[in-house]
Design a protein around this motif. Structure first.
Motif, PDB file in Angstrom:
ATOM      1  N   LYS A  49     -25.928  -8.339 -76.794  1.00  0.00           N
ATOM      2  CA  LYS A  49     -24.698  -7.525 -76.781  1.00  0.00           C
ATOM      3  C   LYS A  49     -23.828  -7.742 -78.016  1.00  0.00           C
ATOM      4  CE  LYS A  49     -21.839  -7.357 -73.323  1.00  0.00           C
ATOM      5  NZ  LYS A  49     -21.439  -6.051 -72.830  1.00  0.00           N
ATOM      6  N   SER A 137     -21.378  -5.940 -68.508  1.00  0.00           N
ATOM      7  CA  SER A 137     -21.807  -4.552 -68.633  1.00  0.00           C
ATOM      8  C   SER A 137     -22.858  -4.466 -69.742  1.00  0.00           C
ATOM      9  CB  SER A 137     -20.611  -3.659 -68.940  1.00  0.00           C
ATOM     10  OG  SER A 137     -19.870  -4.181 -70.013  1.00  0.00           O
ATOM     11  N   ASN A 139     -23.777  -2.899 -72.350  1.00  0.00           N
ATOM     12  CA  ASN A 139     -23.509  -2.123 -73.557  1.00  0.00           C
ATOM     13  C   ASN A 139     -23.315  -3.086 -74.723  1.00  0.00           C
ATOM     14  OD1 ASN A 139     -20.987  -2.452 -71.662  1.00  0.00           O
ATOM     15  ND2 ASN A 139     -20.235  -2.675 -73.754  1.00  0.00           N
ATOM     16  N   SER A 145     -19.245   1.533 -71.525  1.00  0.00           N
ATOM     17  CA  SER A 145     -20.134   0.932 -70.529  1.00  0.00           C
ATOM     18  C   SER A 145     -21.146   1.960 -70.032  1.00  0.00           C
ATOM     19  CB  SER A 145     -19.312   0.414 -69.355  1.00  0.00           C
ATOM     20  OG  SER A 145     -18.394  -0.560 -69.801  1.00  0.00           O
ATOM     21  N   GLU A 174     -15.829  -0.517 -64.236  1.00  0.00           N
ATOM     22  CA  GLU A 174     -16.076  -1.916 -63.911  1.00  0.00           C
ATOM     23  C   GLU A 174     -15.229  -2.365 -62.726  1.00  0.00           C
ATOM     24  OE1 GLU A 174     -15.347  -0.672 -66.755  1.00  0.00           O
ATOM     25  OE2 GLU A 174     -16.843  -1.293 -68.233  1.00  0.00           O
ATOM     26  N   HIS A 223     -11.764  -1.810 -76.923  1.00  0.00           N
ATOM     27  CA  HIS A 223     -12.906  -2.018 -76.037  1.00  0.00           C
ATOM     28  C   HIS A 223     -13.272  -0.657 -75.478  1.00  0.00           C
ATOM     29  CE1 HIS A 223     -15.061  -5.415 -74.195  1.00  0.00           C
ATOM     30  NE2 HIS A 223     -15.296  -4.602 -73.183  1.00  0.00           N
TER      31      HIS A 223
HETATM   32 MG    MG Z   1     -17.838  -4.820 -70.438  1.00  0.00          MG
END
Ligand code: MG
Ligand code: TXA
Length: 313
Positions: A49, A137, A139, A145, A174, A223
């Motif tokens: 990630k 997550s 991604n 995500s 999430e 984010h």
């Molecule tokens: Mg995340």
């Protein structure tokens, strides 16, 4: 070479038990799983990630007793767990035994984040693995995500051994994260609205001042970001912008023509992806009411709109 997608929880469990990374769907978003007990397996998550090492992971388990073996829930935590698990809620509590999970899962904190996801195949997988599965997550760090198996296969690399396809995520945001250190405190808005939690607690949730939120998730200002810029509270689009609508603000794509926040949450990340690939420089987003799931949707949109560092780690 893209990542294999399969639908057999046994195959996914074998891979996880062998120390490989396997992505799997939950009701919230797809997670990138590793055996939480193994330093080596968990280290692969951070590398796949490009995730900053100071950002701890959620341990996923199949049962309340497995969760309680890991952390002390306390009376209020247990009430929340019994009401909302399996479901889009993560509880952060004192870790009973520091040896129970790799130190890379907690990033060295004395607490651990735990969740029981509400997806039958994911639960089957967790039962078969019979150990906590660390999963952020699935991604690249800082990006949108994934809410389908294809999103994961398209965006992560060959470090990932496979994706367990559990279908499109039903919640699409999430989990809500609550800290049980002291009075229950909201660390991240998510798929379970504050109102539902407060009804069970019988009082308002504490919230953290911004300065204290370093350990929580997408608490990094930027984010959940698509490639395009994001402009918020846009009733109309300007030339060159793609318009994401909600309710009566029609847009090029509409999160929910009926202004239903549950439907909008489920559609959010997919809609941002779809508008992103149109090549528009900016995605202008209609106003979303700041109630119920609207708070989590606005949280994700604000972080997607925040100035972006060159790299998140
Ligand atoms: Mg995340
Ligand atoms: O819905 C979800 O929660 C998804 C699915 C896969 O379960 N997972 C997810 O993981 O969103 P992630 O890593 O993207 O976000 C979890 C966040 C971390 O960024 C971290 O800041 C926070 O949970 N967290 C984990 N352990 C923590 C701890 N001990 N104290 C405070 N925050 C913690």
């Amino acid at each position: 070479m893209s990542i294999p997608i399969f639908t057999d929880p046994e195959q996914a469990a074998d891979l996880l038990r062998s120390g490989a990374l396997v992505a799997f769907g939950t009701e919230t978003v797809y997670g990138l799983g590793a055996d939480a007990r193994s330093d080596e397996a968990v280290a692969k998550i951070y590398s796949a990630k490009s995730r900053p090492m100071f950002n701890p992971l959620i341990a996923h388990v199949a049962t309340l007793s497995a969760a309680e073996a890991l952390i002390d829930l306390g009376a209020q935590g247990r009430a929340l767990a019994e009401t909302f698990w399996p479901g889009p809620l993560t509880l952060v509590g004192p870790l009973r035994d520091p040896e129970a999970v790799s130190g890379l899962v907690t990033a060295g904190l004395p607490t651990l984040a735990v969740r029981i996801p509400d997806n039958a195949m994911a639960l089957k997988l967790l039962e078969l693995v019979d150990a906590p599965v660390a999963a952020p997550s699935a991604n690249p760090s800082g990006k949108l995500s994934p809410t389908t198996a294809m999103h994961v296969a398209q965006e992560l690399g060959p470090e990932v051994a496979g994706v367990l396809d559990t279908g499109p995520c039903t919640v699409g945001l999430e989990s809500t994260i609550i800290s049980l250190e002291g009075a229950p405190t909201l660390l991240r808005h998510g798929g379970l609205p504050n109102e539902a939690l407060e009804e069970v607690l019988g009082h308002a949730l504490q919230t953290l001042e911004k300065a204290q939120t370093i350990t929580a998730p997408g608490q990094l200002a930027s984010h959940y970001a698509p490639r395009a810029g994001i402009r918020l509270n846009a009733m109309t689009a300007q030339p060159g912008e793609a318009h994401l609508g909600f309710g009566e603000v029609e847009g090029d794509l509409n999160l929910s023509p009926d202004a239903d926040l549950t439907q909008a949450a489920k559609a959010l990340f997919e809609a941002l992806r779809r508008l992103d690939i149109t090549g528009a420089g900016v995605i202008a987003v209609a106003p979303i009411p700041q109630i119920g799931l609207g708070r989590a949707i606005n949280d994700r949109l604000q972080r997607a709109a925040a100035p972006r560092p060159d790299s998140l780690g």
